[in-house]
Design a protein around this motif. Structure first.
Motif, PDB file in Angstrom:
ATOM      1  N   ASP A 203       3.348  -9.671   4.205  1.00 44.79           N
ATOM      2  CA  ASP A 203       3.806  -8.382   4.752  1.00 44.79           C
ATOM      3  C   ASP A 203       4.227  -8.520   6.218  1.00 44.79           C
TER       4      ASP A 203
ATOM      5  N   ARG B 252       5.543  -7.771  -3.610  1.00 46.16           N
ATOM      6  CA  ARG B 252       4.778  -6.908  -2.700  1.00 46.16           C
ATOM      7  C   ARG B 252       5.436  -5.539  -2.713  1.00 46.16           C
ATOM      8  N   PRO B 253       4.659  -4.472  -2.543  1.00 43.42           N
ATOM      9  CA  PRO B 253       5.279  -3.144  -2.500  1.00 43.42           C
ATOM     10  C   PRO B 253       6.122  -2.975  -1.232  1.00 43.42           C
ATOM     11  N   THR B 254       7.211  -2.188  -1.343  1.00 41.28           N
ATOM     12  CA  THR B 254       8.003  -1.887  -0.128  1.00 41.28           C
ATOM     13  C   THR B 254       7.233  -0.937   0.786  1.00 41.28           C
ATOM     14  N   LYS B 255       6.193  -0.320   0.268  1.00 38.27           N
ATOM     15  CA  LYS B 255       5.328   0.663   0.942  1.00 38.27           C
ATOM     16  C   LYS B 255       5.974   2.059   1.005  1.00 38.27           C
ATOM     17  N   ARG B 256       7.252   2.168   0.620  1.00 40.43           N
ATOM     18  CA  ARG B 256       7.919   3.472   0.645  1.00 40.43           C
ATOM     19  C   ARG B 256       7.518   4.313  -0.545  1.00 40.43           C
ATOM     20  N   SER B 257       7.492   3.692  -1.739  1.00 35.82           N
ATOM     21  CA  SER B 257       7.323   4.473  -2.955  1.00 35.82           C
ATOM     22  C   SER B 257       6.751   3.576  -4.056  1.00 35.82           C
ATOM     23  N   LEU B 258       5.872   4.127  -4.882  1.00 33.24           N
ATOM     24  CA  LEU B 258       5.258   3.345  -5.968  1.00 33.24           C
ATOM     25  C   LEU B 258       6.345   2.826  -6.903  1.00 33.24           C
ATOM     26  N   GLY B 259       6.326   1.535  -7.202  1.00 33.45           N
ATOM     27  CA  GLY B 259       7.309   0.967  -8.124  1.00 33.45           C
ATOM     28  C   GLY B 259       8.497   0.320  -7.431  1.00 33.45           C
TER      29      GLY B 259
ATOM     30  N   GLU C 231      -2.571  -0.673  -8.931  1.00 32.40           N
ATOM     31  CA  GLU C 231      -1.761  -1.003  -7.750  1.00 32.40           C
ATOM     32  C   GLU C 231      -1.598   0.233  -6.887  1.00 32.40           C
TER      33      GLU C 231
ATOM     34  N   SER D  48       0.850   1.923  -3.690  1.00 36.30           N
ATOM     35  CA  SER D  48       2.218   1.813  -3.179  1.00 36.30           C
ATOM     36  C   SER D  48       2.280   1.171  -1.796  1.00 36.30           C
ATOM     37  N   THR D  49       1.206   1.176  -1.029  1.00 34.04           N
ATOM     38  CA  THR D  49       1.201   0.547   0.293  1.00 34.04           C
ATOM     39  C   THR D  49       0.615  -0.858   0.235  1.00 34.04           C
ATOM     40  N   GLU D  50      -0.463  -1.028  -0.483  1.00 31.77           N
ATOM     41  CA  GLU D  50      -1.206  -2.287  -0.431  1.00 31.77           C
ATOM     42  C   GLU D  50      -0.989  -3.223  -1.615  1.00 31.77           C
ATOM     43  N   GLY D  51      -0.329  -2.717  -2.675  1.00 32.37           N
ATOM     44  CA  GLY D  51      -0.025  -3.607  -3.793  1.00 32.37           C
ATOM     45  C   GLY D  51      -1.138  -3.705  -4.820  1.00 32.37           C
TER      46      GLY D  51
END
Lengths: 286, 286
Positions: A74, A230-237, B62, B64-67
């Protein structure tokens, strides 16, 4: 000129062992001196390089039992200009350090969450009733031994020597081939080496959105050694992908793949082209 | 018959909120009663279903922020016969709970590592000097407020009500769309639903080893919504892959893909075919 090398401290962490192996290699192969600068977190270690407070940072990337160190991925994605200069692979042998003389006396075991997880099954079978308490690093776990008699800490045999604390169990890993891969990160652009690491985001929710960028490498018989999302952290999925390939920027199939890749990615970042240095647990490089 | 539902306790965790939404849905749509059974870890929650101590387990997958919640994936792979019955998506709004009246008085903040990570930037800017201490769950973090005056805990507003603890900051997330996906896991085989989850290992170190199984879905225009890699734990560089696709086992392109898939995988496990239930933070399902 003495190089400054940032790492997750304090002294006695596994990252310090990896860092010492790197400084020894720098000395032996390039005649360069270096000093080690401990930082309290992995993010701060990488930021020290981005702000030119340090020349290099040594950070854990993945462990063979517990997987990716997500804060490293990250932070590498968020900061600009960081380049992987070298990979290091360190065998990790966990010990249980304690001042008491029998397992029955231990009520609490402290360590970094990755170390606790790497010894989870052994702890369940040999110390089924102890409370497990996470700490910021394996070396920090040793602080508790000073104030709390009925406690243990999972750390390295080097930490036992440095802090003069006895080893109660000398081998605590669940899996014998427990290894951690580290990256040495700097600001210099790297263009040659056995491995190439990159990260990208893809257009969301399209069939094949992820397969297309990977196929760019497969079609050219370029081996993909690792893929991590890794999540973009903006939105789930919504995800970012981090991949490692076997290949160098000097090779034309790799160059062709990297020319085609932006067709299928949104943001694409090349994290570096580097070789691997294998090291022994004692901190000597092979 | 009353169903027993295992979850990561104690009461007041986000998993409990997700579990309550599921039990409400069970009551409203199927007229079934259920009781909630708290467990101290995610692994024990899933084991309770495998050993038929509980009918279902609700586990985080999972954020959305931390994976990924890696222990959920690892345990699902290790245990036999578990099937995902339903997915739940819960918006997560973290609060800072404390008994003191100003931020300046707080020296230490306790919470689950995922919650600490989801509020990392906000903590750095608003509480730059506090020590962050990980706990086994967000609800467990509240224990420290009883004994340690100058401490805070990150937990839900529901936990604040349940434990009668005041909220000092009502919104602590780094990212507004912070959501966690949960799975409801049981022993019944599922064969219908919008999503299908599966896991597989691939022959190691072959160019395209990972691309081939993914292409099986892409060629049939089946959308891949998530891919996650986990170490096999045997050796550094050997991975398992967990993927979610949009599709049902009743659809012929999905059936054809699953017939072709074993050509390119070593071990293949189907984890379930299920629908998603969206829930509000209060625990009511929409």
């Amino acid at each position: 000129m003495t190089l400054s090398i940032a790492y997750l401290g304090p002294v006695g962490t596994y990252t310090e062992t990896a860092t010492l192996a790197y400084t020894q290699w720098l000395q032996e192969t390039q005649g360069k001196d270096s000093i080690l600068c401990p930082y309290p977190s992995i993010a701060q270690t990488l930021q020290a390089v981005a702000t030119q407070e340090a020349d290099f940072a040594v950070v854990p990337v993945e462990n063979s039992t517990e997987g990716s160190v997500t804060i490293t991925l990250d932070t590498l994605w968020q900061l600009e200009g960081l380049q992987i200069q070298k990979a290091l692979v360190l065998p990790i042998h966990h010990c249980l350090l304690a001042t008491v003389s029998s397992l029955e006396e231990i009520k609490t075991v402290y360590s970094h969450p990755q170390a606790l997880a790497q010894c989870q099954k052994t702890l369940e079978s040999r110390l089924p009733t102890v409370q497990l308490v996470p700490t910021a690093s394996t070396a920090e776990a040793l602080q508790s031994l000073k104030t709390e008699k009925n406690s243990g800490a999972i750390a390295s045999s080097r930490a036992s020597q440095l802090y003069n604390l006895p080893i109660l169990i000398s081998y605590l890993n669940d899996y014998p081939d427990n290894c951690t891969r580290f990256w040495v990160v700097g600001l210099e652009t790297t263009t040659e080496g056995k491995y190439l690491s990159l990260g990208f985001s893809t257009p969301a929710n399209e069939p094949g959105a992820l397969v297309r960028p990977l196929a760019v490498f497969a079609q050219r018989e370029i081996n993909l050694t690792r893929i991590e999302s890794r999540p973009t952290k903006r939105s789930l999925g919504e995800y970012l992908f981090f991949i490692d390939i076997e290949g160098s920027l000097t090779q034309s199939p790799v160059q062709a793949a990297l020319e085609e890749l932006p067709k299928y990615t949104e943001v694409l970042k090349i994290f570096g082209n580097y070789d691997v240095l294998s090291i022994q647990a004692t901190g000597n490089n092979k």
